[in-house]
Design a protein around this motif. Structure first.
Motif, PDB file in Angstrom:
ATOM      1  N   ALA A 147      29.427  49.353  38.753  1.00  8.86           N
ATOM      2  CA  ALA A 147      28.604  48.402  39.683  1.00  8.86           C
ATOM      3  C   ALA A 147      28.004  48.925  40.779  1.00  8.86           C
ATOM      4  CB  ALA A 147      29.212  47.178  39.761  1.00  8.86           C
ATOM      5  N   VAL A 148      26.805  48.777  41.145  1.00  9.54           N
ATOM      6  CA  VAL A 148      26.303  48.959  42.429  1.00  9.54           C
ATOM      7  C   VAL A 148      25.803  47.616  43.067  1.00  9.54           C
ATOM      8  CG1 VAL A 148      24.184  50.110  43.723  1.00  9.54           C
ATOM      9  CG2 VAL A 148      25.538  51.232  41.738  1.00  9.54           C
ATOM     10  N   GLY A 149      26.047  47.433  44.323  1.00 14.48           N
ATOM     11  CA  GLY A 149      25.507  46.275  45.170  1.00 14.48           C
ATOM     12  C   GLY A 149      25.899  46.476  46.472  1.00 14.48           C
ATOM     13  N   VAL A 150      25.703  45.156  47.021  1.00 10.96           N
ATOM     14  CA  VAL A 150      25.665  45.020  48.620  1.00 10.96           C
ATOM     15  C   VAL A 150      26.951  44.363  49.043  1.00 10.96           C
ATOM     16  CG1 VAL A 150      24.500  44.136  50.638  1.00 10.96           C
ATOM     17  CG2 VAL A 150      23.125  44.933  48.715  1.00 10.96           C
ATOM     18  N   ASP A 160      33.395  28.601  47.923  1.00 13.13           N
ATOM     19  CA  ASP A 160      34.579  28.927  48.665  1.00 13.13           C
ATOM     20  C   ASP A 160      35.145  30.125  48.150  1.00 13.13           C
ATOM     21  OD1 ASP A 160      37.083  28.506  49.767  1.00 13.13           O
ATOM     22  OD2 ASP A 160      37.897  26.726  48.680  1.00 13.13           O
ATOM     23  N   ARG A 161      34.509  31.145  48.926  1.00 14.23           N
ATOM     24  CA  ARG A 161      34.870  32.401  48.299  1.00 14.23           C
ATOM     25  C   ARG A 161      36.306  33.056  48.940  1.00 14.23           C
ATOM     26  NH1 ARG A 161      30.357  34.900  45.452  1.00 14.23           N
ATOM     27  NH2 ARG A 161      28.397  33.783  46.114  1.00 14.23           N
ATOM     28  N   GLN A 162      36.662  32.530  50.122  1.00 12.27           N
ATOM     29  CA  GLN A 162      37.898  32.817  50.554  1.00 12.27           C
ATOM     30  C   GLN A 162      39.330  32.353  49.673  1.00 12.27           C
ATOM     31  OE1 GLN A 162      37.708  34.933  53.237  1.00 12.27           O
ATOM     32  NE2 GLN A 162      39.855  35.442  52.851  1.00 12.27           N
ATOM     33  N   ALA A 163      39.038  31.267  49.090  1.00 19.53           N
ATOM     34  CA  ALA A 163      39.828  30.672  48.101  1.00 19.53           C
ATOM     35  C   ALA A 163      40.078  31.591  47.053  1.00 19.53           C
ATOM     36  CB  ALA A 163      39.634  29.013  47.822  1.00 19.53           C
ATOM     37  N   THR A 164      38.972  31.956  46.325  1.00 17.05           N
ATOM     38  CA  THR A 164      39.101  32.849  45.304  1.00 17.05           C
ATOM     39  C   THR A 164      39.820  34.098  45.575  1.00 17.05           C
ATOM     40  OG1 THR A 164      37.179  31.965  44.477  1.00 17.05           O
ATOM     41  CG2 THR A 164      37.757  34.007  43.385  1.00 17.05           C
ATOM     42  N   LEU A 165      39.519  34.691  46.659  1.00 14.33           N
ATOM     43  CA  LEU A 165      40.163  35.833  47.062  1.00 14.33           C
ATOM     44  C   LEU A 165      41.669  35.579  47.293  1.00 14.33           C
ATOM     45  CD1 LEU A 165      37.937  37.554  49.921  1.00 14.33           C
ATOM     46  CD2 LEU A 165      38.358  38.382  47.577  1.00 14.33           C
ATOM     47  N   GLN A 166      42.220  34.725  47.696  1.00 13.15           N
ATOM     48  CA  GLN A 166      43.549  34.226  47.958  1.00 13.15           C
ATOM     49  C   GLN A 166      44.017  34.263  46.460  1.00 13.15           C
ATOM     50  OE1 GLN A 166      45.543  34.176  50.711  1.00 13.15           O
ATOM     51  NE2 GLN A 166      43.794  34.689  51.851  1.00 13.15           N
ATOM     52  N   ARG A 167      43.394  33.998  45.446  1.00 17.94           N
ATOM     53  CA  ARG A 167      44.071  33.787  44.230  1.00 17.94           C
ATOM     54  C   ARG A 167      44.584  35.011  43.666  1.00 17.94           C
ATOM     55  NH1 ARG A 167      40.946  31.326  38.808  1.00 17.94           N
ATOM     56  NH2 ARG A 167      42.358  32.283  37.352  1.00 17.94           N
ATOM     57  N   PHE A 168      43.882  36.336  44.210  1.00 23.09           N
ATOM     58  CA  PHE A 168      44.477  37.606  43.954  1.00 23.09           C
ATOM     59  C   PHE A 168      45.072  38.097  45.124  1.00 23.09           C
ATOM     60  CE2 PHE A 168      40.582  36.534  41.552  1.00 23.09           C
ATOM     61  CZ  PHE A 168      41.102  36.751  40.218  1.00 23.09           C
ATOM     62  N   ALA A 169      45.879  37.599  46.013  1.00 25.56           N
ATOM     63  CA  ALA A 169      46.297  38.078  47.061  1.00 25.56           C
ATOM     64  C   ALA A 169      47.409  39.194  46.554  1.00 25.56           C
ATOM     65  CB  ALA A 169      47.051  36.977  48.094  1.00 25.56           C
ATOM     66  N   ALA A 170      48.052  38.894  45.584  1.00 21.51           N
ATOM     67  CA  ALA A 170      49.189  40.033  45.144  1.00 21.51           C
ATOM     68  C   ALA A 170      48.464  41.471  44.975  1.00 21.51           C
ATOM     69  CB  ALA A 170      49.852  39.433  43.835  1.00 21.51           C
ATOM     70  N   ASP A 171      47.185  41.475  44.528  1.00 18.98           N
ATOM     71  CA  ASP A 171      46.558  42.727  44.236  1.00 18.98           C
ATOM     72  C   ASP A 171      46.059  43.369  45.685  1.00 18.98           C
ATOM     73  OD1 ASP A 171      46.914  42.466  41.326  1.00 18.98           O
ATOM     74  OD2 ASP A 171      45.677  40.911  41.505  1.00 18.98           O
ATOM     75  N   LYS A 172      46.111  42.618  46.662  1.00 14.01           N
ATOM     76  CA  LYS A 172      45.436  43.124  48.077  1.00 14.01           C
ATOM     77  C   LYS A 172      43.967  43.442  47.929  1.00 14.01           C
ATOM     78  CE  LYS A 172      49.648  45.629  49.448  1.00 14.01           C
ATOM     79  NZ  LYS A 172      49.999  46.950  49.902  1.00 14.01           N
ATOM     80  N   PRO A 173      43.332  42.182  47.857  1.00 14.10           N
ATOM     81  CA  PRO A 173      41.645  42.396  47.456  1.00 14.10           C
ATOM     82  C   PRO A 173      41.008  42.842  48.724  1.00 14.10           C
ATOM     83  CG  PRO A 173      42.473  40.008  47.873  1.00 14.10           C
ATOM     84  CD  PRO A 173      43.596  40.821  47.733  1.00 14.10           C
ATOM     85  N   ALA A 174      39.914  43.594  48.770  1.00 14.21           N
ATOM     86  CA  ALA A 174      39.237  43.922  49.956  1.00 14.21           C
ATOM     87  C   ALA A 174      38.537  42.819  50.582  1.00 14.21           C
ATOM     88  CB  ALA A 174      38.161  44.969  49.394  1.00 14.21           C
ATOM     89  N   PRO A 175      38.324  42.736  51.630  1.00 12.21           N
ATOM     90  CA  PRO A 175      37.941  41.540  52.378  1.00 12.21           C
ATOM     91  C   PRO A 175      36.409  41.268  52.382  1.00 12.21           C
ATOM     92  CG  PRO A 175      38.448  43.200  53.937  1.00 12.21           C
ATOM     93  CD  PRO A 175      38.683  43.639  52.836  1.00 12.21           C
ATOM     94  N   PHE A 176      35.663  41.799  51.287  1.00  9.97           N
ATOM     95  CA  PHE A 176      34.441  41.622  50.965  1.00  9.97           C
ATOM     96  C   PHE A 176      34.260  41.315  49.748  1.00  9.97           C
ATOM     97  CE2 PHE A 176      34.780  44.969  54.299  1.00  9.97           C
ATOM     98  CZ  PHE A 176      34.044  44.648  55.314  1.00  9.97           C
ATOM     99  N   ILE A 177      32.902  40.588  49.509  1.00  4.87           N
ATOM    100  CA  ILE A 177      32.376  40.222  48.264  1.00  4.87           C
ATOM    101  C   ILE A 177      31.031  41.405  47.957  1.00  4.87           C
ATOM    102  CG2 ILE A 177      31.346  38.765  46.594  1.00  4.87           C
ATOM    103  CD1 ILE A 177      33.885  37.808  47.900  1.00  4.87           C
ATOM    104  N   LEU A 178      31.178  41.871  46.954  1.00  6.13           N
ATOM    105  CA  LEU A 178      30.226  42.893  46.461  1.00  6.13           C
ATOM    106  C   LEU A 178      29.051  42.235  45.449  1.00  6.13           C
ATOM    107  CD1 LEU A 178      29.176  45.882  46.217  1.00  6.13           C
ATOM    108  CD2 LEU A 178      30.414  46.327  44.106  1.00  6.13           C
ATOM    109  N   MET A 179      28.001  41.929  46.170  1.00  6.17           N
ATOM    110  CA  MET A 179      26.770  41.329  45.480  1.00  6.17           C
ATOM    111  C   MET A 179      25.963  42.283  44.671  1.00  6.17           C
ATOM    112  SD  MET A 179      27.587  38.262  47.089  1.00  6.17           S
ATOM    113  CE  MET A 179      26.099  37.360  46.517  1.00  6.17           C
ATOM    114  N   VAL A 180      26.435  42.030  43.415  1.00  7.59           N
ATOM    115  CA  VAL A 180      26.066  43.147  42.227  1.00  7.59           C
ATOM    116  C   VAL A 180      24.378  43.313  42.130  1.00  7.59           C
ATOM    117  CG1 VAL A 180      25.972  43.969  40.032  1.00  7.59           C
ATOM    118  CG2 VAL A 180      28.172  42.983  41.258  1.00  7.59           C
ATOM    119  N   GLU A 181      23.889  44.499  42.274  1.00  7.00           N
ATOM    120  CA  GLU A 181      22.458  44.695  41.848  1.00  7.00           C
ATOM    121  C   GLU A 181      22.377  45.146  40.680  1.00  7.00           C
ATOM    122  OE1 GLU A 181      20.580  46.070  46.173  1.00  7.00           O
ATOM    123  OE2 GLU A 181      21.945  47.538  45.167  1.00  7.00           O
TER     124      GLU A 181
END
Length: 231
Positions: A147-150, A160-181
């Protein structure tokens, strides 16, 4: 013989209460104008980043996240990432508005091999079949191989993007959303929509309005004070 009532002397005391109220209102109006000036500087920087983004090459995600770990602001950076093979995930679509229509955006976790983070959440784009719907169902998708994106901070996005990130807290998600181009392979039925369709910049106009109201307030106060002291 009738008696003439004594004339009442005009009250020429300084209007302390009116002055305090005017000063408080003046300070609030100036503060609002100053806040809009700060927003103007932020918006101009944002628009400049977007302009550079139009021709900027994609950088490896791991390199950009390493810069973020050192304190650099990497939002609005174009990156590329290879997603490790993983299972399909069922996530609720994220609400949004685009070109005046209600839209629902598909998100999926992309497992990565970066040193600090185990995955990054991808926003694949708008689910075409759900445009205009008020209560869409969940969507099951797998991360693309590439994927390539911003990169964007979750707090700058709707839903509620932050809540979605918290769902994967055990996987140490990056604190960004990649908006796919672009995604390989491209997910069916989804239109990439990485950037806002329109970004207005009227903060200077708003600032001048607030400052203009502050000046008008002073003129009204001065006129009332002059009239009171002159009577």
């Amino acid at each position: 013989m009738s008696e003439t009532a004594p004339a009442v002397a005009p009250d020429r005391r300084f209007p302390i209460g009116l002055t305090i109220a005017t000063l408080i209102a003046f300070a609030i109006l100036c503060a609002l104008g100053g806040w809009q000036i700060k927003r103007l500087a932020w918006k101009e920087d944002l628009l400049a980043r977007i302009e550079v983004l139009k021709t900027a090459p994609a950088q490896p995600l791991a390199t950009v996240l390493a810069r973020a770990d050192r304190g650099e602001d990497v939002a609005w950076t174009r990156v590329s990432v290879d997603c490790a093979a993983g299972r399909s995930e069922t996530l609720p679509p994220v609400y949004g508005v685009r070109d005046g229509d209600i839209v629902w955006r598909a998100t999926v976790p992309c497992p990565t091999t970066t040193r600090s983070y185990g995955l990054i959440l991808l926003d694949l784009g708008v689910i075409k079949a759900m445009t205009g719907q008020t209560a869409p169902g969940p969507v099951t998708l797998a991360a693309p191989a590439h994927a390539v994106g911003v990169l964007m901070a979750p707090k700058t996005l709707g839903g509620d993007r932050q809540a979605t990130l918290q769902r994967f807290a055990a996987d140490k998600p990056a604190p960004f959303i990649l908006m796919v181009e672009t995604a390989t392979p491209a997910p069916p039925g989804i239109t990439p929509a990485p950037l806002p369709a329109e970004i207005s910049n009227r903060h200077l106009e708003y600032a001048l309005t607030w400052f203009g109201l502050a000046v008008t307030l002073l003129f009204i106060y001065a006129a009332m004070l002059w009239r009171k002291m002159r009577s």
